[in-house]
Design an enzyme around this catalytic site. Sequence first.
Site, PDB file in Angstrom:
ATOM      1  N   ASP A 111      35.137  37.548   6.125  1.00 23.14           N
ATOM      2  CA  ASP A 111      35.930  38.520   4.974  1.00 23.14           C
ATOM      3  C   ASP A 111      36.001  39.792   6.200  1.00 23.14           C
ATOM      4  OD1 ASP A 111      35.597  37.901   2.533  1.00 23.14           O
ATOM      5  OD2 ASP A 111      34.102  39.109   1.954  1.00 23.14           O
ATOM      6  N   PHE A 121      36.085  40.187  13.272  1.00 25.55           N
ATOM      7  CA  PHE A 121      35.274  40.752  14.214  1.00 25.55           C
ATOM      8  C   PHE A 121      35.580  42.180  14.757  1.00 25.55           C
ATOM      9  CE2 PHE A 121      34.003  36.011  13.957  1.00 25.55           C
ATOM     10  CZ  PHE A 121      32.603  36.563  13.430  1.00 25.55           C
ATOM     11  N   HIS A 166      25.896  32.139  13.633  1.00 22.79           N
ATOM     12  CA  HIS A 166      26.744  33.073  13.491  1.00 22.79           C
ATOM     13  C   HIS A 166      25.966  34.362  14.606  1.00 22.79           C
ATOM     14  CE1 HIS A 166      28.800  36.501  11.552  1.00 22.79           C
ATOM     15  NE2 HIS A 166      29.700  35.752  11.230  1.00 22.79           N
TER      16      HIS A 166
END
Length: 240
Positions: free
Chosen positions: A85, A98, A207
């Site tokens: 998202d 990011f 992640h």
Amino acid sequence: MVFLWVLRNKKLNQKTLFNHMNVKIEQSWKKYLAPEFEKFYFKQLVHFIKNEYASKIICPKGNEIFNAFNKTPFDKIRVVILGQDPYNKPNQANGLCFSVNDGVLLPPSLQNIYKEIKTDLGIVTPISGNLERWAKQGVLLLNTTLTVQAYKAGSHQQKGWEKFTDAVINTIAKLKQHVVFILWGSYAKRKESLIQIHKNFVIKSTHPSPLSAYKGFFGSKPFSKTNDYLFNTGQTPIVW
């Protein structure tokens, strides 16, 4: 007659234009994605997004929805980094995964990305979190969902964006070769099935979020691995 849809965010006083037959996106992408814009799911998606911008605060600003494509033309792609998202605080997201606008405090995941760059390549962490400098070098910073309601993470998932961005990933992997796909976290890793790995290069790890960075992201050296692959395939390394 072409019908023009205007997506208006009243609170942010932003406008962006989706043309029903001609989405406002960088020209080289339009050549490959035009069939997606005619599909029923995409027309439903545009209708949904139109209503969201008309009544709620949506991130990013309307004219930045396709920023990843507009900053990195199809023919310039050398690296793809997948996010999920956009950031959901107003004025934080800028259409590049990011990445945040200049002057915005670095989110935790981006802080960890910068830490790994420093460890991996010895590069001092920059002040700005705006990753447009990567995009201009051929790094496609692609969120798989391109919009989100402010302060409601995941609110625009399963509305059609994933079908669209899956088509984007598949198109890149099919039509190009020697592209580096960087997949961070379990969600991004699931996209590996869309990639022709025999002619491209996939880098995977956990992640960079604080919840998982110490479980495999730190020390994974994705940036030096990317540059080594680019160099070995006759391409110019990225200045991270």
